[in-house]
Each structure stands twice: as structure tokens, then as C-alpha cells.
Design a protein around this motif. Sequence first.
Motif, PDB file in Angstrom:
ATOM      1  N   ASP A   9      35.458  34.256  50.275  1.00 46.46           N
ATOM      2  CA  ASP A   9      36.404  34.962  49.415  1.00 46.46           C
ATOM      3  C   ASP A   9      37.470  33.998  48.884  1.00 46.46           C
ATOM      4  N   PHE A  10      38.258  34.468  47.928  1.00 45.10           N
ATOM      5  CA  PHE A  10      39.251  33.648  47.245  1.00 45.10           C
ATOM      6  C   PHE A  10      40.219  32.994  48.231  1.00 45.10           C
ATOM      7  N   ASP A  11      40.770  33.780  49.145  1.00 47.34           N
ATOM      8  CA  ASP A  11      41.751  33.233  50.083  1.00 47.34           C
ATOM      9  C   ASP A  11      41.150  32.152  50.974  1.00 47.34           C
ATOM     10  N   THR A  12      39.911  32.342  51.395  1.00 48.85           N
ATOM     11  CA  THR A  12      39.235  31.343  52.231  1.00 48.85           C
ATOM     12  C   THR A  12      39.048  30.039  51.463  1.00 48.85           C
ATOM     13  N   VAL A  13      38.626  30.144  50.210  1.00 46.32           N
ATOM     14  CA  VAL A  13      38.420  28.955  49.378  1.00 46.32           C
ATOM     15  C   VAL A  13      39.747  28.236  49.143  1.00 46.32           C
ATOM     16  N   MET A  14      40.789  28.985  48.794  1.00 44.93           N
ATOM     17  CA  MET A  14      42.096  28.367  48.531  1.00 44.93           C
ATOM     18  C   MET A  14      42.660  27.705  49.789  1.00 44.93           C
ATOM     19  N   THR A  15      42.459  28.333  50.927  1.00 44.10           N
ATOM     20  CA  THR A  15      42.904  27.739  52.191  1.00 44.10           C
ATOM     21  C   THR A  15      42.169  26.426  52.448  1.00 44.10           C
ATOM     22  N   ALA A  16      40.867  26.413  52.216  1.00 37.59           N
ATOM     23  CA  ALA A  16      40.069  25.197  52.432  1.00 37.59           C
ATOM     24  C   ALA A  16      40.471  24.085  51.469  1.00 37.59           C
ATOM     25  N   ILE A  17      40.670  24.410  50.195  1.00 39.71           N
ATOM     26  CA  ILE A  17      41.059  23.398  49.200  1.00 39.71           C
ATOM     27  C   ILE A  17      42.409  22.794  49.561  1.00 39.71           C
ATOM     28  N   ASN A  18      43.375  23.644  49.847  1.00 34.58           N
ATOM     29  CA  ASN A  18      44.708  23.139  50.176  1.00 34.58           C
ATOM     30  C   ASN A  18      44.704  22.325  51.456  1.00 34.58           C
ATOM     31  N   ALA A  19      43.928  22.728  52.443  1.00 34.52           N
ATOM     32  CA  ALA A  19      43.829  21.965  53.692  1.00 34.52           C
ATOM     33  C   ALA A  19      43.207  20.596  53.425  1.00 34.52           C
ATOM     34  N   GLN A  20      42.180  20.551  52.611  1.00 32.55           N
ATOM     35  CA  GLN A  20      41.533  19.277  52.294  1.00 32.55           C
ATOM     36  C   GLN A  20      42.492  18.350  51.558  1.00 32.55           C
ATOM     37  N   LEU A  21      43.277  18.907  50.640  1.00 35.47           N
ATOM     38  CA  LEU A  21      44.224  18.083  49.884  1.00 35.47           C
ATOM     39  C   LEU A  21      45.389  17.606  50.749  1.00 35.47           C
ATOM     40  N   ARG A  22      45.723  18.336  51.793  1.00 36.80           N
ATOM     41  CA  ARG A  22      46.741  17.873  52.743  1.00 36.80           C
ATOM     42  C   ARG A  22      46.204  16.722  53.589  1.00 36.80           C
ATOM     43  N   ALA A  23      44.898  16.700  53.815  1.00 34.46           N
ATOM     44  CA  ALA A  23      44.277  15.691  54.680  1.00 34.46           C
ATOM     45  C   ALA A  23      44.168  14.324  54.021  1.00 34.46           C
ATOM     46  N   GLY A  24      44.068  14.278  52.717  1.00 36.48           N
ATOM     47  CA  GLY A  24      43.914  13.004  52.033  1.00 36.48           C
ATOM     48  C   GLY A  24      44.278  13.135  50.575  1.00 36.48           C
ATOM     49  N   PRO A  25      44.491  12.050  49.904  1.00 31.87           N
ATOM     50  CA  PRO A  25      44.923  12.149  48.510  1.00 31.87           C
ATOM     51  C   PRO A  25      43.848  12.719  47.577  1.00 31.87           C
ATOM     52  N   PHE A  26      42.582  12.604  47.990  1.00 31.88           N
ATOM     53  CA  PHE A  26      41.495  13.092  47.150  1.00 31.88           C
ATOM     54  C   PHE A  26      40.590  14.021  47.948  1.00 31.88           C
ATOM     55  N   MET A  27      39.668  14.664  47.284  1.00 33.79           N
ATOM     56  CA  MET A  27      38.830  15.676  47.934  1.00 33.79           C
ATOM     57  C   MET A  27      38.036  15.139  49.120  1.00 33.79           C
ATOM     58  N   LEU A  28      37.576  13.897  49.030  1.00 34.06           N
ATOM     59  CA  LEU A  28      36.776  13.346  50.117  1.00 34.06           C
ATOM     60  C   LEU A  28      37.547  12.321  50.936  1.00 34.06           C
ATOM     61  N   GLY A  29      38.862  12.317  50.809  1.00 31.25           N
ATOM     62  CA  GLY A  29      39.686  11.403  51.602  1.00 31.25           C
ATOM     63  C   GLY A  29      40.480  10.450  50.746  1.00 31.25           C
ATOM     64  N   ASP A  30      40.409   9.162  51.083  1.00 28.33           N
ATOM     65  CA  ASP A  30      41.234   8.161  50.411  1.00 28.33           C
ATOM     66  C   ASP A  30      40.692   7.682  49.076  1.00 28.33           C
ATOM     67  N   ALA A  31      39.411   7.833  48.848  1.00 27.31           N
ATOM     68  CA  ALA A  31      38.794   7.289  47.631  1.00 27.31           C
ATOM     69  C   ALA A  31      38.532   8.384  46.593  1.00 27.31           C
TER      70      ALA A  31
END
Length: 89
Positions: A9-31
Amino acid sequence: TPAMSPYGDFDTVMTAINAQLRAGPFMLGDAFSVADVLWGAALMWTTGFGLVPETPEIKAYLERTMNRPAALRVKERDATLSAQHKAVG
């Protein structure tokens, strides 16, 4: 419904995207990767139209991706082509 969507659902996706962006500058990390080309464009449009909230993580991510040298060159080229198109009429 979540059962029909592979992403959840929307909230799950938004939570995952924001968590990933907090973890690194880009979607897959540093690169920067092709995932950032996809997500950068998608988030630019969806936040621009108010479909996705511009959280602090997403705002910072868009600033990073849209201010990369290649993105700035594309923006400049688009402006040039647009001006040429308008001049032709």
C-alpha cells in the motif's frame, strides 16, 4: 488493494522509500545508479503534482539527483530545444 500490488500500500511504499533515503544518499547507497534515474524522475513528477508528499528525505534526494552535472546539462538542453521550438512557432 495490497494483495493486487507487488509494492504494497501507499504508506508502506512511502515508509520504505524514506527509510532507504535516510540510509544513504542514493537509492542503492553511496553510488548513483540507474535506480536513481528512475526514482529521481518519478519522485520529481509525483511530488510536483502533489501525489507524493515532499518529505525532508525526498526533498534532499531530489536536490542531490537534479543538481548532478548530467541532470543540469539535460535541463539546459531542454531549455534550448524549447526556445528553438517556440521560435519556429
